[in-house]
Write an enzyme that holds these catalytic residues in place. Sequence first.
Site, PDB file in Angstrom:
ATOM      1  N   HIS A  29     -42.153  -3.249  18.718  1.00  0.00           N
ATOM      2  CA  HIS A  29     -42.917  -2.000  18.673  1.00  0.00           C
ATOM      3  C   HIS A  29     -42.555  -1.131  19.873  1.00  0.00           C
ATOM      4  O   HIS A  29     -42.434  -1.645  20.983  1.00  0.00           O
ATOM      5  CB  HIS A  29     -44.418  -2.311  18.703  1.00  0.00           C
ATOM      6  CG  HIS A  29     -45.277  -1.093  18.801  1.00  0.00           C
ATOM      7  ND1 HIS A  29     -45.542  -0.291  17.717  1.00  0.00           N
ATOM      8  CD2 HIS A  29     -45.916  -0.530  19.865  1.00  0.00           C
ATOM      9  CE1 HIS A  29     -46.314   0.712  18.094  1.00  0.00           C
ATOM     10  NE2 HIS A  29     -46.562   0.583  19.406  1.00  0.00           N
ATOM     11  N   GLY A  64      -0.273   4.385   0.420  1.00  0.00           N
ATOM     12  CA  GLY A  64      -0.794   5.383   1.353  1.00  0.00           C
ATOM     13  C   GLY A  64      -1.011   4.776   2.720  1.00  0.00           C
ATOM     14  O   GLY A  64      -0.067   4.323   3.369  1.00  0.00           O
ATOM     15  N   GLU A  93       0.847  -1.194   0.000  1.00  0.00           N
ATOM     16  CA  GLU A  93       0.000   0.000   0.000  1.00  0.00           C
ATOM     17  C   GLU A  93       0.882   1.243   0.000  1.00  0.00           C
ATOM     18  O   GLU A  93       1.780   1.367   0.837  1.00  0.00           O
ATOM     19  CB  GLU A  93      -0.919   0.001   1.211  1.00  0.00           C
ATOM     20  CG  GLU A  93      -1.689   1.291   1.464  1.00  0.00           C
ATOM     21  CD  GLU A  93      -2.536   1.731   0.285  1.00  0.00           C
ATOM     22  OE1 GLU A  93      -2.404   2.908  -0.119  1.00  0.00           O
ATOM     23  OE2 GLU A  93      -3.312   0.913  -0.238  1.00  0.00           O
ATOM     24  N   THR A 128      -9.587   4.341   0.393  1.00  0.00           N
ATOM     25  CA  THR A 128     -10.529   5.443   0.199  1.00  0.00           C
ATOM     26  C   THR A 128     -11.642   5.437   1.236  1.00  0.00           C
ATOM     27  O   THR A 128     -11.971   6.473   1.815  1.00  0.00           O
ATOM     28  CB  THR A 128     -11.135   5.366  -1.216  1.00  0.00           C
ATOM     29  OG1 THR A 128     -10.099   5.585  -2.178  1.00  0.00           O
ATOM     30  CG2 THR A 128     -12.214   6.418  -1.407  1.00  0.00           C
TER      31      THR A 128
END
Length: 460
Positions: A437, A40, A38, A45
């Site tokens: 509910h 970066g 990699e 991203t």
Amino acid sequence: MANDASTVFDLVILGGGSGGYAAALRASQLGLDVALIEKGKVGGTCLHNGCIPTKALLHAGEVADQTRESAQFGVKATFEGIDIEAVHKYKDDVISGLYKGLQGLIASRKVTYIEGEGRLSSPTSVDVDGRRVEGRHVLLATGSVPKSVPGLDIDGDRIISSDHALKLNRVPKSAIILGGGVIGVEFASAWKSFGTEVTVIEGLKHLVPAEDENSSKLLERAFRKRGIKFNLGTFFDKAEYTQDGVRVTLADGKTFEAEVLLVAIGRGPVSQGYEEAGVAMDRGYVLVDEYMRTNVETVSAVGDLVPTLQLAHVGFAEGILVAERLAGERPVPIDYDGVPRVTYCHPEVASVGISEAKAKEIYGADKVVALKYNLAGNGKSKILKTAGEIKLVQVKDGAVVGVHMVGDRMGEQVGEAQLIYNWEALPAEVAQLIHAHPTQNEALGEAHLALAGKPLHSHD
């Protein structure tokens, strides 16, 4: 280890975003010797310039809106404005915590992590800063970058990409957003919450044009109510600087002016040099089969690099699929219609399955049933003061093939929706399940009750 020419990894992964790191973690878990390259930061991203930071901005915007509107809930509060530096600190702290956790995961799985810019040098090797990393298999996971329009130069100041928008040191007074897809409407929503006057330019006839048309119309109605302007159905022609900002001209001659122009027309694949290794391509995308295999036996590809849905969770799943295939497992190909999709604007747009129009194309108009359940009948939605609908698309007398939802927090309901689609549930089968509910989740249950022929909190 990577410097040792005699070392041959089972899997060399080029790119440490969602697809790449998922493949690395799963492959290592299955006993493969993995190198992850990699240039970066691991996370790519999604973590650093996409999903996570944009959702942090959207949540800050939600807090701003709730503060302004607190009186309607009987709470006295005063909105004093946006401290953009503090917003960025909050956003960056979220990213930092996740990044550290991911680094720890990579280290704990004994993945060989190589920091540097890699280049595919052969079907079984990647060159990184003068070193050659050999592998029995190579996985391409180099992701994407923001796209622009030919002739439109992004300067990072007045004409910006989403990368720039995430780091902007001010709240613009006004903004034009070129593109009404996911990226465009999310920034439109966040900036409007921060106080920016926003206009979205979309060349197609609806916002979020990849969604069911009903969802698009509901979002357009909500945006109008919020004061977010948009121009649909006419494409961009040119942009030029004014004394204080930018002027945009459309193909029909209509003009718009604002302090900044955000170019949000999508993202393009980072794929330079792959053709030289014999990898088949189409318009910059790497072509793959349902198992993410390229035409080169030792090379696979995943994520934004391939022409599938550009979603972090899709790349993640594709990375896992490749790792399991290489380890001798028998993974099932991904049904991309069964992938949940969420646009995190206000209100949220969430869906899984196919649209009503697509269903009619596939099954015939007389074989498709569609039902809309208005959130006005849902108690928790009334408490939250959110409006919207859940739309179900069913093959007549058969399974539900599409669930399309618009309203606050609908992204949290898409989990059950994806089970309904992927398990090919019949409306009657979902209708017999008891939903808690009061929750927004029970709106899904009520919609299926109605589709099963026994509506309760909705009219026949």
